[in-house]
Scaffold this motif. Structure first.
Motif, PDB file in Angstrom:
ATOM      1  N   MET A 102      14.743  29.624 -13.196  1.00 58.95           N
ATOM      2  CA  MET A 102      15.480  29.969 -12.207  1.00 58.95           C
ATOM      3  C   MET A 102      15.257  29.287 -10.806  1.00 58.95           C
ATOM      4  N   VAL A 103      16.510  28.909  -9.988  1.00 59.51           N
ATOM      5  CA  VAL A 103      16.106  28.118  -8.838  1.00 59.51           C
ATOM      6  C   VAL A 103      15.580  29.255  -7.590  1.00 59.51           C
ATOM      7  N   SER A 104      14.659  28.816  -6.894  1.00 60.37           N
ATOM      8  CA  SER A 104      14.181  29.454  -5.895  1.00 60.37           C
ATOM      9  C   SER A 104      15.095  29.230  -4.490  1.00 60.37           C
ATOM     10  N   ALA A 105      15.147  30.224  -3.936  1.00 55.73           N
ATOM     11  CA  ALA A 105      15.813  29.936  -2.561  1.00 55.73           C
ATOM     12  C   ALA A 105      15.175  28.966  -1.597  1.00 55.73           C
ATOM     13  N   SER A 106      13.811  28.672  -1.699  1.00 55.78           N
ATOM     14  CA  SER A 106      13.201  27.680  -1.015  1.00 55.78           C
ATOM     15  C   SER A 106      13.198  26.300  -1.505  1.00 55.78           C
ATOM     16  N   ASP A 107      13.668  26.095  -2.683  1.00 55.28           N
ATOM     17  CA  ASP A 107      13.689  24.770  -3.241  1.00 55.28           C
ATOM     18  C   ASP A 107      14.417  23.747  -2.467  1.00 55.28           C
ATOM     19  N   GLY A 108      14.003  22.740  -2.006  1.00 55.13           N
ATOM     20  CA  GLY A 108      14.280  21.958  -1.060  1.00 55.13           C
ATOM     21  C   GLY A 108      14.566  22.349   0.255  1.00 55.13           C
ATOM     22  N   VAL A 109      14.217  23.453   0.627  1.00 54.89           N
ATOM     23  CA  VAL A 109      14.673  23.920   2.030  1.00 54.89           C
ATOM     24  C   VAL A 109      13.442  23.422   3.083  1.00 54.89           C
ATOM     25  N   LYS A 110      13.620  22.806   3.848  1.00 54.81           N
ATOM     26  CA  LYS A 110      12.772  22.530   5.047  1.00 54.81           C
ATOM     27  C   LYS A 110      12.528  23.547   5.962  1.00 54.81           C
ATOM     28  N   ASN A 111      13.216  24.380   5.973  1.00 51.90           N
ATOM     29  CA  ASN A 111      13.209  25.452   7.199  1.00 51.90           C
ATOM     30  C   ASN A 111      13.317  26.850   6.231  1.00 51.90           C
ATOM     31  N   PRO A 112      12.114  27.436   6.158  1.00 54.77           N
ATOM     32  CA  PRO A 112      12.041  28.652   5.092  1.00 54.77           C
ATOM     33  C   PRO A 112      12.787  29.998   5.789  1.00 54.77           C
ATOM     34  N   ALA A 113      12.949  29.783   7.137  1.00 53.71           N
ATOM     35  CA  ALA A 113      13.491  31.056   7.757  1.00 53.71           C
ATOM     36  C   ALA A 113      14.882  30.885   7.877  1.00 53.71           C
ATOM     37  N   ARG A 114      15.570  29.985   7.150  1.00 52.65           N
ATOM     38  CA  ARG A 114      17.098  29.593   7.304  1.00 52.65           C
ATOM     39  C   ARG A 114      17.488  30.526   5.825  1.00 52.65           C
ATOM     40  N   THR A 115      18.612  31.355   5.964  1.00 57.89           N
ATOM     41  CA  THR A 115      18.967  32.335   5.211  1.00 57.89           C
ATOM     42  C   THR A 115      20.014  31.890   4.399  1.00 57.89           C
ATOM     43  N   SER A 116      21.024  31.196   4.875  1.00 58.91           N
ATOM     44  CA  SER A 116      22.282  30.905   4.367  1.00 58.91           C
ATOM     45  C   SER A 116      23.094  29.782   5.179  1.00 58.91           C
ATOM     46  N   VAL A 117      23.797  29.097   4.289  1.00 57.42           N
ATOM     47  CA  VAL A 117      24.531  27.866   4.763  1.00 57.42           C
ATOM     48  C   VAL A 117      25.722  28.536   5.865  1.00 57.42           C
ATOM     49  N   TRP A 118      25.995  29.763   5.266  1.00 56.92           N
ATOM     50  CA  TRP A 118      27.074  30.496   6.106  1.00 56.92           C
ATOM     51  C   TRP A 118      26.818  30.998   7.479  1.00 56.92           C
ATOM     52  N   LEU A 119      25.689  31.045   7.627  1.00 53.06           N
ATOM     53  CA  LEU A 119      25.126  31.643   8.930  1.00 53.06           C
ATOM     54  C   LEU A 119      24.390  30.513   9.600  1.00 53.06           C
ATOM     55  N   ASP A 120      24.553  29.170   9.261  1.00 53.12           N
ATOM     56  CA  ASP A 120      23.891  28.371   9.902  1.00 53.12           C
ATOM     57  C   ASP A 120      25.191  27.343  10.545  1.00 53.12           C
ATOM     58  N   ARG A 121      25.001  27.515  11.871  1.00 53.32           N
ATOM     59  CA  ARG A 121      26.347  26.727  12.598  1.00 53.32           C
ATOM     60  C   ARG A 121      25.657  25.687  13.372  1.00 53.32           C
ATOM     61  N   ARG A 122      24.256  24.991  12.969  1.00 52.59           N
ATOM     62  CA  ARG A 122      24.068  23.791  13.495  1.00 52.59           C
ATOM     63  C   ARG A 122      24.715  22.749  12.713  1.00 52.59           C
ATOM     64  N   THR A 123      24.678  21.379  13.630  1.00 51.68           N
ATOM     65  CA  THR A 123      24.830  20.340  13.219  1.00 51.68           C
ATOM     66  C   THR A 123      23.734  19.660  11.982  1.00 51.68           C
ATOM     67  N   PRO A 124      23.962  19.409  10.853  1.00 54.53           N
ATOM     68  CA  PRO A 124      22.943  18.933   9.859  1.00 54.53           C
ATOM     69  C   PRO A 124      21.809  18.086  10.748  1.00 54.53           C
ATOM     70  N   SER A 125      20.531  18.326  10.621  1.00 53.82           N
ATOM     71  CA  SER A 125      19.504  17.936  11.399  1.00 53.82           C
ATOM     72  C   SER A 125      18.940  16.569  11.041  1.00 53.82           C
ATOM     73  N   ARG A 126      19.378  16.178   9.671  1.00 52.39           N
ATOM     74  CA  ARG A 126      18.825  14.912   9.399  1.00 52.39           C
ATOM     75  C   ARG A 126      19.151  13.636  10.213  1.00 52.39           C
ATOM     76  N   SER A 127      18.418  12.613  10.410  1.00 49.29           N
ATOM     77  CA  SER A 127      19.014  11.498  11.098  1.00 49.29           C
ATOM     78  C   SER A 127      19.955  10.697   9.997  1.00 49.29           C
ATOM     79  N   ARG A 128      20.828  10.079  10.650  1.00 48.84           N
ATOM     80  CA  ARG A 128      21.769   9.619  10.076  1.00 48.84           C
ATOM     81  C   ARG A 128      21.723   7.935  10.181  1.00 48.84           C
ATOM     82  N   ARG A 129      21.716   7.195   8.917  1.00 49.96           N
ATOM     83  CA  ARG A 129      21.419   5.745   8.864  1.00 49.96           C
ATOM     84  C   ARG A 129      22.891   4.838   8.577  1.00 49.96           C
ATOM     85  N   SER A 130      23.789   5.671   8.346  1.00 50.34           N
ATOM     86  CA  SER A 130      25.151   5.015   7.956  1.00 50.34           C
ATOM     87  C   SER A 130      26.438   6.132   8.401  1.00 50.34           C
TER      88      SER A 130
END
Length: 262
Positions: free
Chosen positions: A1-29
């Protein structure tokens, strides 16, 4: 079973539908032409259907889309974002029953459609318990089944119980059915062949044979010539029991207080 924390750098983040931020990772292309969130979500569903939840990764998805993994981060922050988007997208495959039909008909239609969805996409089962399920398709689906339960006439305080009884029954039934079918497919056998081989093996073991033989009469009375026919009979009758229970509780609620207490 996949954990809700798998691959999540911000454990307080609860849902993609509640996150209105611009993805934070730096862009190289720059974002590849023709790539968008819908296309990424559709590819995620295809990959999950084909290879399963355990093998799903940003790298595998990027290869499926013929882009770099970094390109995906223009649209999502984590793998969990993709899983949540894929989960919500398939709920659109459940067609809400006609609102003017009897609630019993609507409930049966919804239950069958939900069961088929769980069998068609077996990766749904663990994810449904991982995420909040507040995407647009999930919310429409929830509203549809709540509307059916409201139409039963159950008292308001009993409606969530009825909703749980139906949804959890279908969820469990469809999950087991989907995984059994997937196991049969993986072995290259039909469901009937797999069942017959498994039962033959069990009957050859002395400590298990007695248990199986004790249930032979029950299995014979069940009816049906194939695994699918037997399963269908069980599903229909179990759903009939739930509907009869809802009807009985409605009758009890409408009875006079003295009668209801008896």
């Amino acid at each position: 079973m996949v954990s809700a924390s798998d691959g999540v750098k911000n454990p307080a983040r609860t849902s993609v539908w509640l996150d209105r931020r611009t993805p934070s990772r730096s862009r190289r292309s720059e974002s590849p032409a023709g790539l968008d969130r819908n296309r990424i979500t559709e590819a995620s569903v295809r990959l999950l259907d084909a290879e399963g939840l355990a093998r799903f990764s940003m790298r595998r998805l990027a290869a499926e889309l013929d882009v770099t993994a970094m390109s995906l981060y223009w649209y999502v922050d984590t793998k969990d974002d993709l899983l949540e988007l894929a989960l919500d997208s398939v709920y659109a495959e459940i067609t809400p029953p006609a609102e003017d039909a009897d609630w019993r008909v609507r409930l049966r239609e919804f239950a069958r459609s939900y069961r088929e969805l769980l069998v068609r996409h077996i990766w749904i089962s663990p994810l449904a318990g991982t995420f909040l399920n507040i995407g647009p398709n999930s919310m429409l689906c929830s509203y549809a089944v709540q509307d059916i339960i409201r139409a039963t006439g159950l008292p308001l305080e009993r409606q969530t119980g009825a909703l749980s009884a139906v949804s959890q029954f279908v969820y469990g039934f469809g999950t087991v059915e989907g995984h059994f079918k997937a196991r049969c497919d993986a072995t290259g056998m039909t469901q009937d062949q797999y069942h017959q081989q498994a039962m033959g093996t069990i009957r050859s073991l002395p400590h298990l044979r007695q248990i199986v033989e004790a249930s032979d009469a029950l299995m014979a009375a069940r009816g049906g010539d194939t695994v699918e026919e037997m399963r269908e009979r069980d599903f229909v009758f179990a759903l009939d029991l739930l509907i009869a229970g809802i009807e009985a509780m409605c009758d009890r609620a409408s009875a006079a207080p003295g009668e209801a207490a008896q």
